[in-house]
Design a protein around this motif. Structure first.
Motif, short mmCIF file in Angstrom:
data_model
loop_
_atom_site.label_atom_id
_atom_site.label_comp_id
_atom_site.label_asym_id
_atom_site.label_seq_id
_atom_site.Cartn_x
_atom_site.Cartn_y
_atom_site.Cartn_z
N LEU A 26 0.81 -1.22 0.00
CA LEU A 26 0.00 0.00 0.00
C LEU A 26 0.85 1.27 0.00
CD1 LEU A 26 -2.74 -1.09 2.57
CD2 LEU A 26 -2.90 -1.08 0.06
N VAL A 27 2.06 1.19 0.54
CA VAL A 27 2.90 2.39 0.61
C VAL A 27 3.97 2.44 -0.47
CG1 VAL A 27 2.51 2.73 3.08
CG2 VAL A 27 4.48 1.40 2.32
N ILE A 28 4.05 1.41 -1.32
CA ILE A 28 5.06 1.40 -2.39
C ILE A 28 5.02 2.67 -3.24
CG2 ILE A 28 5.73 0.29 -4.58
CD1 ILE A 28 5.40 -2.39 -3.25
N PRO A 29 3.84 3.10 -3.70
CA PRO A 29 3.82 4.31 -4.55
C PRO A 29 4.35 5.56 -3.85
CG PRO A 29 1.71 3.17 -4.66
CD PRO A 29 2.50 2.51 -3.58
N VAL A 30 4.30 5.58 -2.54
CA VAL A 30 4.74 6.75 -1.79
C VAL A 30 6.24 6.73 -1.52
CG1 VAL A 30 4.45 8.00 0.40
CG2 VAL A 30 2.48 6.91 -0.69
N ILE A 31 6.80 5.54 -1.32
CA ILE A 31 8.20 5.48 -0.87
C ILE A 31 9.22 5.19 -1.96
CG2 ILE A 31 7.59 4.85 1.49
CD1 ILE A 31 8.36 1.97 0.83
N VAL A 32 8.81 4.66 -3.10
CA VAL A 32 9.80 4.37 -4.14
C VAL A 32 10.03 5.60 -5.01
CG1 VAL A 32 9.29 1.90 -4.18
CG2 VAL A 32 8.18 3.40 -5.81
N SER A 35 11.22 7.17 -10.83
CA SER A 35 11.71 6.35 -11.95
C SER A 35 11.42 4.87 -11.72
CB SER A 35 13.21 6.58 -12.17
OG SER A 35 13.93 6.21 -11.00
N GLN A 36 11.60 4.43 -10.47
CA GLN A 36 11.33 3.04 -10.14
C GLN A 36 9.82 2.75 -10.21
OE1 GLN A 36 12.78 1.96 -6.25
NE2 GLN A 36 12.74 -0.21 -6.71
N MET A 43 5.82 -2.40 -16.14
CA MET A 43 5.89 -3.85 -16.00
C MET A 43 4.50 -4.42 -15.75
SD MET A 43 8.43 -6.31 -15.70
CE MET A 43 9.82 -5.31 -15.32
N LEU A 44 3.71 -3.74 -14.93
CA LEU A 44 2.36 -4.22 -14.61
C LEU A 44 1.42 -4.16 -15.81
CD1 LEU A 44 1.94 -2.60 -11.08
CD2 LEU A 44 2.24 -5.03 -11.59
N GLN A 45 1.75 -3.33 -16.78
CA GLN A 45 0.91 -3.21 -17.98
C GLN A 45 1.26 -4.25 -19.04
OE1 GLN A 45 1.41 0.88 -19.07
NE2 GLN A 45 0.09 1.61 -17.42
N SER A 46 2.30 -5.01 -18.82
CA SER A 46 2.69 -6.04 -19.77
C SER A 46 2.69 -7.40 -19.07
CB SER A 46 4.09 -5.74 -20.32
OG SER A 46 4.53 -6.81 -21.12
N PRO A 47 1.59 -8.15 -19.19
CA PRO A 47 1.49 -9.42 -18.47
C PRO A 47 2.63 -10.40 -18.76
CG PRO A 47 -0.63 -8.83 -19.43
CD PRO A 47 0.37 -7.85 -19.94
N LEU A 48 3.11 -10.42 -20.00
CA LEU A 48 4.19 -11.33 -20.34
C LEU A 48 5.49 -10.94 -19.63
CD1 LEU A 48 4.81 -13.84 -21.94
CD2 LEU A 48 5.32 -12.42 -23.92
N LYS A 49 5.80 -9.64 -19.62
CA LYS A 49 6.98 -9.17 -18.90
C LYS A 49 6.84 -9.46 -17.40
CE LYS A 49 8.82 -5.40 -21.68
NZ LYS A 49 9.14 -3.98 -21.70
N LEU A 50 5.66 -9.23 -16.89
CA LEU A 50 5.40 -9.48 -15.48
C LEU A 50 5.58 -10.96 -15.15
CD1 LEU A 50 4.56 -8.14 -12.83
CD2 LEU A 50 2.19 -8.64 -13.45
N ALA A 161 12.11 -3.81 -6.33
CA ALA A 161 13.29 -3.07 -6.75
C ALA A 161 14.01 -3.78 -7.90
CB ALA A 161 14.25 -2.87 -5.58
N ILE A 162 14.14 -5.08 -7.78
CA ILE A 162 14.82 -5.84 -8.84
C ILE A 162 14.00 -5.82 -10.12
CG2 ILE A 162 15.53 -8.16 -9.54
CD1 ILE A 162 16.50 -8.58 -6.66
#
Length: 171
Positions: A26-32, A35-36, A43-50, A161-162
């Protein structure tokens, strides 16, 4: 066994790690860094990449930082400090501080970190972010006495992160 590699409390350890990660998500969008976050959104918009990046990122994270850092910081140091100071709280606090300081070279020297090249921001970053994460990891270990909890949580946190740094070309 004394470090926390045991079957006892394994289900609880895994559940606590997953619940902690659910809150963290829940806090990922706030703390990263932006650019990340942008890389993760792409990545989330490309199911194959995900499909490729998620397991790859998790395995890389699990067998590098998550496993090694948790064995050292929680399995060895926190265990020793808790016994020496006769206090789980003091052991957890000192280990969390050292965990934060351990990340200082990354925060200062790595061009991927937003604190790159700025000692004041690098120090404040590791004390605010890495030390707090170290506290959470320490509490997970203390509550379960099983390294599975901090290792799994650590691996899940580092997976994002990776994944954001992987350059997967599916074309």
């Amino acid at each position: 066994r004394s470090m926390g590699f045991r079957k006892k409390n394994l289900k609880i350890a895994v559940l606590m790690a997953l619940l902690s990660y659910a809150v963290f998500v829940l806090v990922i969008p706030v703390i990263v860094p932006d650019s990340q976050w942008q890389a993760l959104k792409e990545m989330l918009q490309s199911p194959l990449k995900l499909l490729v990046a998620l397991p790859l990122g998790f395995v890389l994270s699990l067998f590098t930082a998550a496993f090694t850092e948790e064995v050292f910081f929680r399995g060895i140091l926190q265990n020793i400090f808790s016994r020496v100071f006769r206090s789980d709280l003091r052991g957890c606090l000192l280990t969390a501080f050292l965990f934060g300081i351990y990340h200082l070279p990354y925060a200062f020297y790595s061009a991927d970190w937003p604190t790159h090249g700025n000692w004041i921001w690098a120090i404040s970053s590791v004390l605010a972010e890495q030390m707090v994460t170290g506290l959470l990891l320490g509490v997970l270990w203390y509550r379960t006495r099983n390294l599975a909890a901090p290792i799994l949580f650590h691996a899940l946190v580092n997976t994002a992160a990776i994944m954001s740094s992987l350059n997967i070309n599916m074309g």
